[in-house]
Design a protein around this motif. Structure first.
Motif, short mmCIF file in Angstrom:
data_model
loop_
_atom_site.label_atom_id
_atom_site.label_comp_id
_atom_site.label_asym_id
_atom_site.label_seq_id
_atom_site.Cartn_x
_atom_site.Cartn_y
_atom_site.Cartn_z
N VAL A 129 -11.75 97.30 -100.02
CA VAL A 129 -12.68 98.12 -100.55
C VAL A 129 -13.65 97.62 -101.54
N CYS A 130 -13.22 96.94 -102.29
CA CYS A 130 -14.02 96.31 -103.39
C CYS A 130 -14.74 95.33 -102.57
N ILE A 131 -14.38 94.44 -101.72
CA ILE A 131 -15.15 93.33 -101.07
C ILE A 131 -16.28 94.03 -100.10
N ASP A 132 -15.76 94.96 -99.63
CA ASP A 132 -16.70 95.62 -98.68
C ASP A 132 -17.76 96.20 -99.28
N THR A 133 -17.50 97.09 -100.55
CA THR A 133 -18.68 97.43 -101.22
C THR A 133 -19.38 96.52 -101.71
N LEU A 134 -19.06 95.45 -102.50
CA LEU A 134 -19.74 94.48 -103.04
C LEU A 134 -20.83 93.83 -101.63
N GLY A 135 -20.22 93.61 -100.67
CA GLY A 135 -20.94 93.40 -99.52
C GLY A 135 -22.22 94.01 -99.20
N ALA A 136 -21.92 95.25 -99.13
CA ALA A 136 -23.07 96.62 -99.06
C ALA A 136 -23.87 96.49 -99.97
N LEU A 137 -23.39 96.39 -101.24
CA LEU A 137 -24.46 96.19 -102.42
C LEU A 137 -25.31 95.15 -102.33
N ALA A 138 -24.64 93.89 -102.22
CA ALA A 138 -25.55 92.93 -101.84
C ALA A 138 -26.59 92.85 -101.01
N GLY A 139 -26.24 93.35 -99.50
CA GLY A 139 -27.22 93.75 -98.60
C GLY A 139 -28.26 94.60 -98.98
N ILE A 140 -27.99 95.89 -99.82
CA ILE A 140 -28.76 96.67 -100.24
C ILE A 140 -29.86 95.96 -101.29
N MET A 141 -29.22 95.30 -102.32
CA MET A 141 -30.10 94.83 -103.41
C MET A 141 -31.04 93.73 -102.65
N LEU A 142 -30.64 92.94 -101.64
CA LEU A 142 -31.30 91.98 -101.19
C LEU A 142 -32.67 92.70 -100.53
N ILE A 143 -32.66 93.63 -99.68
CA ILE A 143 -33.54 94.46 -99.25
C ILE A 143 -34.50 94.94 -100.30
N VAL A 144 -33.98 95.62 -101.25
CA VAL A 144 -34.72 96.19 -102.22
C VAL A 144 -35.58 95.03 -102.89
N LEU A 145 -34.93 94.21 -103.26
CA LEU A 145 -35.77 92.83 -104.00
C LEU A 145 -36.93 92.57 -102.97
N VAL A 146 -36.66 92.18 -101.80
CA VAL A 146 -37.52 91.69 -100.76
C VAL A 146 -38.71 92.71 -100.68
N THR A 147 -38.20 94.05 -100.38
CA THR A 147 -39.24 94.99 -100.23
C THR A 147 -40.06 94.92 -101.66
N ASN A 148 -39.54 95.18 -102.75
CA ASN A 148 -40.41 95.10 -103.93
C ASN A 148 -41.29 94.03 -104.15
N MET A 149 -40.81 92.98 -103.74
CA MET A 149 -41.60 91.42 -103.82
C MET A 149 -42.61 91.71 -103.04
N ILE A 150 -42.66 92.24 -101.67
CA ILE A 150 -43.64 92.21 -100.79
C ILE A 150 -44.56 93.16 -101.39
#
Length: 155
Positions: A129-150
């Motif tokens: 559950v922790c690994i899964d949640t960290l994976g999702a969090l990483a995906g979400i944060m990457l999209i948020v960072l890229v979106t903010n940079m753009i």
């Protein structure tokens, strides 16, 4: 946002959940065979087909746990991205979109582990559950960072 895009994203979320459910529904023997086959194929691609059988089997056994952990992380990374894109079609604030994306990812990881508890040979593991949640969090944060940079670049 176009309602068709929202529907397509919802279908993608459901499709992703179905894929995770199917992987989780594999009995332990089948799940291990899937991991074994994947690792063996990857080894053959990088020249492992030249290894002697016992060395290759030992290497595959040693790689099973890290590969399975990476698979958990990766599939939830993708899920986090899809779920965030779905919530990005709503009128919620950015913080709420992120929070809902993380919450849904976490809830599905919990559901997934509970489901595995009832599959022969499988167990429910809080670490997954922790690994899964960290994976999702990483995906979400990457999209948020890229979106903010753009968006900052476009200003």
């Amino acid at each position: 946002m176009n309602k068709y895009i929202k529907i397509i994203l919802l279908i993608l979320v459901i499709w992703w959940m179905a894929i995770v459910f199917c992987f989780s529904h594999e009995q332990s023997v089948d799940s291990s065979a899937t991991s074994f086959g994947f690792i063996e194929t990857m080894l053959n691609i990088v020249g492992g087909d030249n290894m002697d059988t016992s060395t290759k089997l030992e290497l595959i056994q040693n790689l099973q746990s890290p590969i399975r952990t990476l698979a958990h992380f990766s599939i939830y990374f993708v899920g986090g991205v899809i779920i965030y894109f779905f919530f990005s079609t709503t009128k919620y604030t950015e913080k709420v979109k992120i929070g809902l994306s993380i919450l849904l990812s976490f809830a599905y990881a919990v559901f997934d582990e509970c489901h595995q508890y009832f599959v022969p040979g499988r167990v429910a593991d809080i670490a997954d559950v922790c690994i899964d949640t960290l994976g999702a969090l990483a995906g979400i944060m990457l999209i948020v960072l890229v979106t903010n940079m753009i968006s900052k670049r476009d200003v």
